[in-house]
Design a protein around this motif. Structure first.
Motif, PDB file in Angstrom:
ATOM      1  N   PHE A  86      18.854  46.932  41.633  1.00  0.00           N
ATOM      2  CA  PHE A  86      18.317  47.671  42.780  1.00  0.00           C
ATOM      3  C   PHE A  86      18.110  46.739  43.971  1.00  0.00           C
ATOM      4  CE2 PHE A  86      14.656  49.446  45.132  1.00  0.00           C
ATOM      5  CZ  PHE A  86      15.236  50.635  45.546  1.00  0.00           C
ATOM      6  N   GLU A  87      17.537  45.567  43.732  1.00  0.00           N
ATOM      7  CA  GLU A  87      17.329  44.588  44.814  1.00  0.00           C
ATOM      8  C   GLU A  87      18.669  44.124  45.385  1.00  0.00           C
ATOM      9  OE1 GLU A  87      15.072  42.488  47.046  1.00  0.00           O
ATOM     10  OE2 GLU A  87      14.252  44.400  46.492  1.00  0.00           O
ATOM     11  N   ALA A  88      19.680  43.926  44.528  1.00  0.00           N
ATOM     12  CA  ALA A  88      21.003  43.506  45.003  1.00  0.00           C
ATOM     13  C   ALA A  88      21.625  44.581  45.895  1.00  0.00           C
ATOM     14  CB  ALA A  88      21.909  43.199  43.814  1.00  0.00           C
ATOM     15  N   ARG A  89      21.464  45.846  45.510  1.00  0.00           N
ATOM     16  CA  ARG A  89      21.964  46.947  46.337  1.00  0.00           C
ATOM     17  C   ARG A  89      21.304  46.934  47.713  1.00  0.00           C
ATOM     18  NH1 ARG A  89      21.865  52.468  42.733  1.00  0.00           N
ATOM     19  NH2 ARG A  89      23.326  51.794  41.125  1.00  0.00           N
ATOM     20  N   THR A  90      19.989  46.746  47.710  1.00  0.00           N
ATOM     21  CA  THR A  90      19.245  46.745  48.972  1.00  0.00           C
ATOM     22  C   THR A  90      19.729  45.619  49.878  1.00  0.00           C
ATOM     23  OG1 THR A  90      17.310  47.594  47.797  1.00  0.00           O
ATOM     24  CG2 THR A  90      16.934  46.724  49.989  1.00  0.00           C
ATOM     25  N   LYS A  91      19.872  44.436  49.308  1.00  0.00           N
ATOM     26  CA  LYS A  91      20.313  43.281  50.107  1.00  0.00           C
ATOM     27  C   LYS A  91      21.745  43.465  50.608  1.00  0.00           C
ATOM     28  CE  LYS A  91      17.042  40.033  48.200  1.00  0.00           C
ATOM     29  NZ  LYS A  91      16.782  38.926  47.312  1.00  0.00           N
ATOM     30  N   LYS A  92      22.598  44.081  49.793  1.00  0.00           N
ATOM     31  CA  LYS A  92      23.973  44.318  50.206  1.00  0.00           C
ATOM     32  C   LYS A  92      24.025  45.337  51.351  1.00  0.00           C
ATOM     33  CE  LYS A  92      28.484  45.709  48.460  1.00  0.00           C
ATOM     34  NZ  LYS A  92      29.248  46.203  47.323  1.00  0.00           N
ATOM     35  N   GLN A  93      23.211  46.392  51.232  1.00  0.00           N
ATOM     36  CA  GLN A  93      23.229  47.457  52.221  1.00  0.00           C
ATOM     37  C   GLN A  93      22.495  47.099  53.507  1.00  0.00           C
ATOM     38  OE1 GLN A  93      22.263  51.207  50.461  1.00  0.00           O
ATOM     39  NE2 GLN A  93      22.361  52.326  52.376  1.00  0.00           N
ATOM     40  N   TYR A  94      21.355  46.392  53.389  1.00  0.00           N
ATOM     41  CA  TYR A  94      20.510  46.128  54.560  1.00  0.00           C
ATOM     42  C   TYR A  94      20.377  44.654  54.925  1.00  0.00           C
ATOM     43  CZ  TYR A  94      19.214  50.980  53.938  1.00  0.00           C
ATOM     44  OH  TYR A  94      19.255  52.333  53.795  1.00  0.00           O
ATOM     45  N   GLY A  95      20.848  43.781  54.053  1.00  0.00           N
ATOM     46  CA  GLY A  95      20.770  42.351  54.349  1.00  0.00           C
ATOM     47  C   GLY A  95      19.404  41.735  54.132  1.00  0.00           C
ATOM     48  N   LYS A  96      18.487  42.493  53.515  1.00  0.00           N
ATOM     49  CA  LYS A  96      17.156  41.961  53.236  1.00  0.00           C
ATOM     50  C   LYS A  96      16.525  42.702  52.062  1.00  0.00           C
ATOM     51  CE  LYS A  96      15.947  44.097  57.558  1.00  0.00           C
ATOM     52  NZ  LYS A  96      15.238  43.980  58.790  1.00  0.00           N
ATOM     53  N   LEU A 142      11.177  44.618  52.951  1.00  0.00           N
ATOM     54  CA  LEU A 142      11.305  44.322  54.383  1.00  0.00           C
ATOM     55  C   LEU A 142      12.063  45.382  55.182  1.00  0.00           C
ATOM     56  CD1 LEU A 142      12.071  40.497  54.102  1.00  0.00           C
ATOM     57  CD2 LEU A 142       9.866  41.608  54.552  1.00  0.00           C
ATOM     58  N   ILE A 143      12.615  46.380  54.506  1.00  0.00           N
ATOM     59  CA  ILE A 143      13.340  47.423  55.243  1.00  0.00           C
ATOM     60  C   ILE A 143      12.359  48.510  55.694  1.00  0.00           C
ATOM     61  CG2 ILE A 143      15.533  46.939  54.087  1.00  0.00           C
ATOM     62  CD1 ILE A 143      15.101  49.442  52.372  1.00  0.00           C
ATOM     63  N   PRO A 144      12.708  49.279  56.739  1.00  0.00           N
ATOM     64  CA  PRO A 144      11.807  50.331  57.230  1.00  0.00           C
ATOM     65  C   PRO A 144      11.528  51.400  56.171  1.00  0.00           C
ATOM     66  CG  PRO A 144      13.596  49.909  58.785  1.00  0.00           C
ATOM     67  CD  PRO A 144      13.918  49.150  57.536  1.00  0.00           C
ATOM     68  N   ARG A 180      13.595  52.968  52.865  1.00  0.00           N
ATOM     69  CA  ARG A 180      13.062  52.881  51.491  1.00  0.00           C
ATOM     70  C   ARG A 180      13.122  54.241  50.813  1.00  0.00           C
ATOM     71  NH1 ARG A 180       7.452  49.728  52.607  1.00  0.00           N
ATOM     72  NH2 ARG A 180       8.360  48.063  53.834  1.00  0.00           N
ATOM     73  N   LYS A 181      12.691  55.257  51.552  1.00  0.00           N
ATOM     74  CA  LYS A 181      12.702  56.618  50.998  1.00  0.00           C
ATOM     75  C   LYS A 181      14.127  57.057  50.660  1.00  0.00           C
ATOM     76  CE  LYS A 181       8.490  58.303  53.211  1.00  0.00           C
ATOM     77  NZ  LYS A 181       7.920  59.234  54.206  1.00  0.00           N
ATOM     78  N   LYS A 182      15.082  56.758  51.547  1.00  0.00           N
ATOM     79  CA  LYS A 182      16.480  57.109  51.279  1.00  0.00           C
ATOM     80  C   LYS A 182      16.986  56.429  50.020  1.00  0.00           C
ATOM     81  CE  LYS A 182      17.994  57.804  56.051  1.00  0.00           C
ATOM     82  NZ  LYS A 182      18.792  57.228  57.140  1.00  0.00           N
ATOM     83  N   MET A 183      16.674  55.138  49.891  1.00  0.00           N
ATOM     84  CA  MET A 183      17.141  54.397  48.708  1.00  0.00           C
ATOM     85  C   MET A 183      16.546  54.967  47.424  1.00  0.00           C
ATOM     86  SD  MET A 183      18.031  50.517  49.460  1.00  0.00           S
ATOM     87  CE  MET A 183      18.807  50.599  47.889  1.00  0.00           C
ATOM     88  N   LEU A 184      15.255  55.287  47.445  1.00  0.00           N
ATOM     89  CA  LEU A 184      14.611  55.825  46.242  1.00  0.00           C
ATOM     90  C   LEU A 184      15.076  57.245  45.945  1.00  0.00           C
ATOM     91  CD1 LEU A 184      11.018  54.358  46.413  1.00  0.00           C
ATOM     92  CD2 LEU A 184      12.883  53.712  44.892  1.00  0.00           C
TER      93      LEU A 184
END
Length: 194
Positions: A99-109, A113-115, A119-123
């Protein structure tokens, strides 16, 4: 009453809000050998991620603090390490890492740290993926689906067994009277914590 007995009582109180798998693990954790505990180590960044995930699941409202205020971010890894067998700990950890790898790939952080809207979209996407996994049963998606189900369950359990969850999110009477299972709730009243 010890911690596990208290958690068992809360799990029964929440009923279907917690999955059967999580309930089974909590009840069988009485016999978990010490060698099974602490099979994974969570980093500070992962704990921040768990804290933010929990806070999206149960956010702060006008009437009560959310999961972050209740300390659920530290509760989740403690429960995983103390109550879950090593195999489930590793599956949860792999799902969190993915999950963290997906977040970093999609948002770079990091997720923390994402808005909030992102976060809601990802969850929401992860929730849908977990629901799809119930019918598709894809082996490559098993860990991330297990991660989401477990983090959701432990967020509810941690929040509603916390002081904030019991006294602010629900009606609370410090010294209740006799039990009345048919006592009516007033329109808009919170459910009882005691």
């Amino acid at each position: 009453m010890d911690r596990r007995e208290a958690l068992r009582s809360v799990a029964i109180l929440l009923g279907t809000a917690i999955s059967a798998g999580t309930t089974d693990i909590l009840f069988s954790s009485y016999t978990l050998p010490e060698s099974e505990k602490n099979a994974v180590n969570f980093s500070a960044e992962q704990i921040r991620t768990l804290t933010e995930i929990a806070d999206v699941i149960i956010p702060t409202t006008k009437s009560s603090g959310g999961a972050k205020a209740a300390g659920v971010g530290k509760f989740i890894p403690m429960m995983v390490n103390d109550c879950y067998p090593a195999k489930q700990q590793q599956s949860f950890y792999k799902g969190l890492t993915e999950f963290e790898a997906r977040t970093k790939k999609q948002y770079g952080k990091s997720f923390a740290l994402i808005p909030l809207a992102e976060r809601k979209k990802m969850l929401n996407a992860l929730r849908q993926e977990t629901l799809d996994q119930k019918t598709n049963k894809l082996p490559e998606r098993a860990d991330i689906a297990y991660f989401f189900t477990t983090v959701r369950d432990l967020t509810s359990l941690g929040y509603f067994s916390s002081e904030i969850g019991c006294t602010k999110a629900r009606e609370y009477v410090q010294i209740p009277g006799s039990y009345d299972g048919a006592y009516p709730l007033k329109p808009g009243q919170k459910s009882w914590a005691t």
